[in-house]
Write a protein that holds these residues in place. Structure first.
Motif, PDB file in Angstrom:
ATOM      1  N   VAL A 190       0.839  -1.203   0.000  1.00 54.83           N
ATOM      2  CA  VAL A 190       0.000   0.000   0.000  1.00 54.83           C
ATOM      3  C   VAL A 190       0.873   1.251   0.000  1.00 54.83           C
ATOM      4  CG1 VAL A 190      -1.707   1.312   1.312  1.00 54.83           C
ATOM      5  CG2 VAL A 190      -1.917  -1.175   1.129  1.00 54.83           C
ATOM      6  N   TRP A 191       1.921   1.231   0.819  1.00 56.58           N
ATOM      7  CA  TRP A 191       2.830   2.380   0.879  1.00 56.58           C
ATOM      8  C   TRP A 191       3.494   2.612  -0.481  1.00 56.58           C
ATOM      9  CZ3 TRP A 191       7.907   3.395  -0.135  1.00 56.58           C
ATOM     10  CH2 TRP A 191       8.426   4.592   0.341  1.00 56.58           C
ATOM     11  N   LEU A 192       3.949   1.553  -1.124  1.00 62.63           N
ATOM     12  CA  LEU A 192       4.631   1.693  -2.411  1.00 62.63           C
ATOM     13  C   LEU A 192       3.686   2.255  -3.465  1.00 62.63           C
ATOM     14  CD1 LEU A 192       7.240   1.241  -4.016  1.00 62.63           C
ATOM     15  CD2 LEU A 192       6.419  -1.079  -4.529  1.00 62.63           C
ATOM     16  N   ALA A 193       2.427   1.817  -3.453  1.00 62.29           N
ATOM     17  CA  ALA A 193       1.452   2.352  -4.403  1.00 62.29           C
ATOM     18  C   ALA A 193       1.285   3.855  -4.203  1.00 62.29           C
ATOM     19  CB  ALA A 193       0.114   1.631  -4.245  1.00 62.29           C
ATOM     20  N   GLY A 194       1.176   4.284  -2.945  1.00 60.40           N
ATOM     21  CA  GLY A 194       1.041   5.710  -2.670  1.00 60.40           C
ATOM     22  C   GLY A 194       2.286   6.496  -3.027  1.00 60.40           C
ATOM     23  N   PHE A 195       3.449   5.928  -2.705  1.00 61.35           N
ATOM     24  CA  PHE A 195       4.700   6.615  -2.995  1.00 61.35           C
ATOM     25  C   PHE A 195       4.885   6.807  -4.500  1.00 61.35           C
ATOM     26  CE2 PHE A 195       9.253   6.624  -3.909  1.00 61.35           C
ATOM     27  CZ  PHE A 195       9.718   7.604  -3.041  1.00 61.35           C
ATOM     28  N   LEU A 196       4.627   5.755  -5.273  1.00 58.70           N
ATOM     29  CA  LEU A 196       4.796   5.848  -6.719  1.00 58.70           C
ATOM     30  C   LEU A 196       3.797   6.828  -7.331  1.00 58.70           C
ATOM     31  CD1 LEU A 196       5.443   2.110  -7.665  1.00 58.70           C
ATOM     32  CD2 LEU A 196       7.101   3.987  -7.605  1.00 58.70           C
ATOM     33  N   LEU A 197       2.579   6.844  -6.811  1.00 62.54           N
ATOM     34  CA  LEU A 197       1.585   7.788  -7.321  1.00 62.54           C
ATOM     35  C   LEU A 197       2.010   9.217  -7.039  1.00 62.54           C
ATOM     36  CD1 LEU A 197      -1.131   8.512  -8.563  1.00 62.54           C
ATOM     37  CD2 LEU A 197      -2.191   8.106  -6.316  1.00 62.54           C
ATOM     38  N   GLN A 198       2.434   9.506  -5.817  1.00 60.97           N
ATOM     39  CA  GLN A 198       2.838  10.864  -5.478  1.00 60.97           C
ATOM     40  C   GLN A 198       4.101  11.265  -6.233  1.00 60.97           C
ATOM     41  OE1 GLN A 198       4.576  12.103  -1.518  1.00 60.97           O
ATOM     42  NE2 GLN A 198       2.565  13.059  -1.320  1.00 60.97           N
ATOM     43  N   TRP A 199       5.062  10.370  -6.310  1.00 57.43           N
ATOM     44  CA  TRP A 199       6.314  10.654  -7.018  1.00 57.43           C
ATOM     45  C   TRP A 199       6.042  10.927  -8.493  1.00 57.43           C
ATOM     46  CZ3 TRP A 199       9.082   7.628 -10.729  1.00 57.43           C
ATOM     47  CH2 TRP A 199      10.390   8.053 -10.975  1.00 57.43           C
ATOM     48  N   THR A 200       5.184  10.117  -9.117  1.00 59.77           N
ATOM     49  CA  THR A 200       4.844  10.320 -10.519  1.00 59.77           C
ATOM     50  C   THR A 200       4.126  11.648 -10.717  1.00 59.77           C
ATOM     51  OG1 THR A 200       4.653   7.933 -10.877  1.00 59.77           O
ATOM     52  CG2 THR A 200       3.589   9.361 -12.491  1.00 59.77           C
TER      53      THR A 200
END
Length: 309
Positions: A190-200
């Motif tokens: 879940v954290w990785l999904a959020g991190f990648l979305l925000q980073w993108t």
């Protein structure tokens, strides 16, 4: 992280920004502190005790940020200090427990540090040059009174808000047994999904702003095509990850209010609404058209005008 503005409440400096729920927030730590001594000794009480203790670390950061902002006349420094608050909470809890972290806890701490360092670096670049809006506007409007009102409006409100969001983090760190790997991996996912979305979202926005032919245009491609605030949605998902980790605690499900409050704050109470008002003022019809075809915070349901395309 802006705590919002809007309705004036009795007792504020005349015209001061504030909403009714702002005045409820300071009562919550007092209510929790009053209730905990009446609970029987249990894993729940132990975790609540440490959550309250961590509030001391939050208060120290808040006061330091306020003093720093007052000294340099730039209260945007609170946005830089905000990512340090969960790290301070985690540090206070680990110090009080005096127990070495297990593998699942270590994974949580690594993810927390990555989030914090990245956000501090990003907000430092955005906030240190000059005081950003709405802080600069409020400083001009309230003059000498602002030095004291800013302690409540900017610093204490944000500190209490993030302390509430940290409840799942505290319960994850105080689970009586080591965090099981299935729980840890689910939380990391879940954290990785959020991190990648925000980073993108941040990369796409930076590239859009730096392009020569984007003046007067709106970014409505990439992840910005799916929601109007993908960066806030990504932030919310990363906070949701701490709740998944907290499910390793026998009472961890009680902290569901943390991610729910985070999502409500980011999407509907403060962060996104403030940005929405600014864009409506500055982009007019173009922003209205973007809103008609793009959801604010969650990708579904899509507006009817686009769901048929």
């Amino acid at each position: 992280m802006d705590c919002g503005h809007g309705d004036v409440v009795a007792g504020d400096p005349e015209g001061a920004p504030g909403r009714s729920w702002h005045y409820v927030l300071p009562v919550i730590p007092l209510a929790v502190g009053a209730a905990v001594p009446f609970l029987p000794t249990s894993a729940l009480r132990d975790s609540l005790d440490l959550w309250l203790l961590s509030g001391g670390g939050v208060l120290l950061i808040v006061l330091a940020a306020w003093a720093w902002g007052a000294a340099i006349r730039n209260h945007g420094v609170m946005d830089i200090c905000y990512p340090a608050i969960p790290v301070a909470v985690a540090g206070a809890v680990l110090w009080a427990r005096g127990r070495s972290p297990d593998a699942g806890t270590a994974l949580l701490l690594i993810l927390l540090l990555v989030w914090s360092v990245r956000l501090i670096a990003q907000t430092w670049g955005h906030n240190m040059g000059a005081e950003r809006q709405p802080y600069a506007h409020w400083r001009r409007r309230f003059g000498r009174r602002w030095i004291w009102w800013s302690l409540f409006q900017i610093h204490l409100l944000q500190g209490i808000t993030v302390w509430l969001w940290c409840a799942p983090l505290v319960f994850a760190l105080t689970a009586p047994e080591p965090i099981p790997w299935p729980v840890a991996l689910a939380g990391a996912g879940v954290w990785l999904a959020g991190f990648l979305l925000q980073w993108t979202a941040d990369r796409q926005l930076a590239a859009f702003k730096s392009a020569a032919d984007t003046r007067g245009r709106l970014l409505d491609t990439g992840v910005w095509r799916w929601v109007r605030h993908p960066n806030y949605l990504g932030e919310t998902l990363m906070w949701c990850a701490w709740f998944v980790f907290a499910l390793a605690h026998p009472y961890g499900a009680l902290t569901a209010f943390g991610p729910l409050f985070t999502g409500w704050f980011m999407g509907y109470a403060s962060a996104a609404p403030f940005k929405e008002m600014h864009m409506a003022r500055t982009r007019g019809e173009a922003w209205a058209a973007y809103c008609a075809r793009t959801p604010r915070f969650l990708p579904w349901p899509r507006p009817r005008s686009t769901s048929r395309q």
